[in-house]
Design an enzyme around this catalytic site. Structure first.
Site, PDB file in Angstrom:
ATOM      1  N   ASP A 203     -13.919  47.824  52.592  1.00  0.00           N
ATOM      2  CA  ASP A 203     -13.284  47.044  51.523  1.00  0.00           C
ATOM      3  C   ASP A 203     -11.891  47.613  51.282  1.00  0.00           C
ATOM      4  OD1 ASP A 203     -13.122  45.082  49.531  1.00  0.00           O
ATOM      5  OD2 ASP A 203     -13.871  46.438  47.983  1.00  0.00           O
ATOM      6  N   ASN A 208      -8.083  50.092  46.370  1.00  0.00           N
ATOM      7  CA  ASN A 208      -8.890  51.243  46.766  1.00  0.00           C
ATOM      8  C   ASN A 208      -8.038  52.333  47.411  1.00  0.00           C
ATOM      9  OD1 ASN A 208     -11.369  50.393  45.797  1.00  0.00           O
ATOM     10  ND2 ASN A 208     -11.830  49.224  47.653  1.00  0.00           N
ATOM     11  N   ASP A 219     -13.403  54.897  47.017  1.00  0.00           N
ATOM     12  CA  ASP A 219     -14.430  53.854  46.906  1.00  0.00           C
ATOM     13  C   ASP A 219     -14.901  53.333  48.262  1.00  0.00           C
ATOM     14  OD1 ASP A 219     -16.246  52.101  45.982  1.00  0.00           O
ATOM     15  OD2 ASP A 219     -14.846  50.763  44.966  1.00  0.00           O
TER      16      ASP A 219
END
Length: 330
Positions: A203, A208, A219
């Site tokens: 992701d 992030n 993360d």
């Protein structure tokens, strides 16, 4: 460990519970607690007496098995040990995953940073370097985490929405017909690309990344196996010309550390389409969490679904007609 909660909610996670959980690992809280921006999990900055603040991350109940979380933690720790700029969980008594009153949680050092500037070529180049360092690691593929699969991943989202009450009845037939075509096109494109699986952040977008004289990756909650380009395409935004320039800078930094097979770039439209499908299904799955109607009030009306169908239709055309090579459409 205590028996985990199974209803997927955070209804029992109160501030006193957060503080008690942190103190259960030998830290003395000073009663300062600040919720941080997170919807899938719950994340807090917790003040510690005579020590820097900690970040406490409480995992959504029933989403991950403990072994899946531990595998993500072990990978993050491996990366940190090999000088990859990641923020890894803290380890206490040989363990990085803890539990308290049915909630699994992890503790992280507090890491401040400024936002990444995607219009800054130096930032893009440094992001590419960080990704190259991450993908350079000769890690074995995840065994507990998932592997990106366009048919099953997108198909699961499509099937959930079709069986739910969220999709208006008047649009279900159109959605099913369009999603069938889209998944077929995605599957065909993936079959045309001879990509190599590797462990991914999963992701990787600027939300992030913390900038501290360079990027620090945070993360890894969605870590999975997949093609390298999955960790690149979410950095691209703006016009086609802007995305071409951004991608060129990312790849230049990336290839200082890791080779990249440019045929993977033709997967970008398919990956975007999958994210569109999965995002709508994610909102629908989490709608019973009171944080979601407050944060996403525009979701779950007929206008949203009409716009979503338009997005999927455009995504299908992109898959059919767009290829990428070194940031240049072919």
């Amino acid at each position: 460990m205590t028996t985990p909660l199974s209803d997927g909610s955070f209804s029992h996670l109160k501030p006193d519970t957060v503080l008690a959980a942190v103190e259960s690992q030998g830290h003395y809280c000073d009663a300062r607690i600040y919720p941080l921006n997170s919807y899938e999990n719950r994340v807090y900055q917790v003040g510690i007496e005579d020590a820097p603040a900690l970040i406490a991350k409480f995992y959504r109940p029933a989403r991950w098995r403990p072994e899946q979380i531990r595998e993500e933690h072990q990978w993050s720790l491996h990366l940190a040990q090999n000088q990859v700029p990641v923020v890894a969980p803290l380890v206490h008594a040989g363990e990085s995953l803890f539990s308290y009153q049915g909630y699994y949680f992890a503790l992280y050092p507090r890491s401040a940073g400024t936002p990444v500037a995607l219009d800054d070529e130096d930032h893009l180049y440094a992001l590419g370097q960080a990704l190259g360092q991450l993908h350079q690691q000769k890690s074995a593929l995840f065994t507990q985490r998932s592997t990106l699969n366009p048919q099953s991943d997108g198909g699961a989202s499509r099937d959930f929405l079709l069986s739910s009450a969220f999709l208006p009845k008047t649009l279900k037939d159109d959605y099913q017909a369009l999603s069938d075509k889209l998944l077929a096109a995605i599957t065909e494109r993936f079959s045309q690309v001879n990509y190599h699986l590797r462990p991914l952040h999963g992701d990787f977008h600027i939300g992030n990344v913390l900038w501290q004289n360079g990027p620090w990756l945070v993360d890894f909650d969605d870590a999975q196996n997949g093609p390298a380009v999955q960790d690149m395409w979410m950095l691209l935004s703006g016009s086609v010309a802007a995305q071409q320039q951004q991608l060129a800078q990312v790849l230049e930094g990336y290839e200082e550390y890791c080779d990249f097979d440019t045929q993977e770039l033709s997967l970008i439209p398919s990956l975007r389409a999958l994210r569109l499908m999965n995002y709508s299904a994610w909102l629908a799955r989490r709608w019973q969490d009171s944080a979601f109607p407050k944060a996403f009030p525009w979701f779950n009306g007929e206008g949203y679904w009409q716009a979503h169908l338009k997005q999927l239709s455009e995504a299908l055309e992109d898959i059919k007609h767009t290829r990428y090579h070194r940031g240049q459409p072919l």
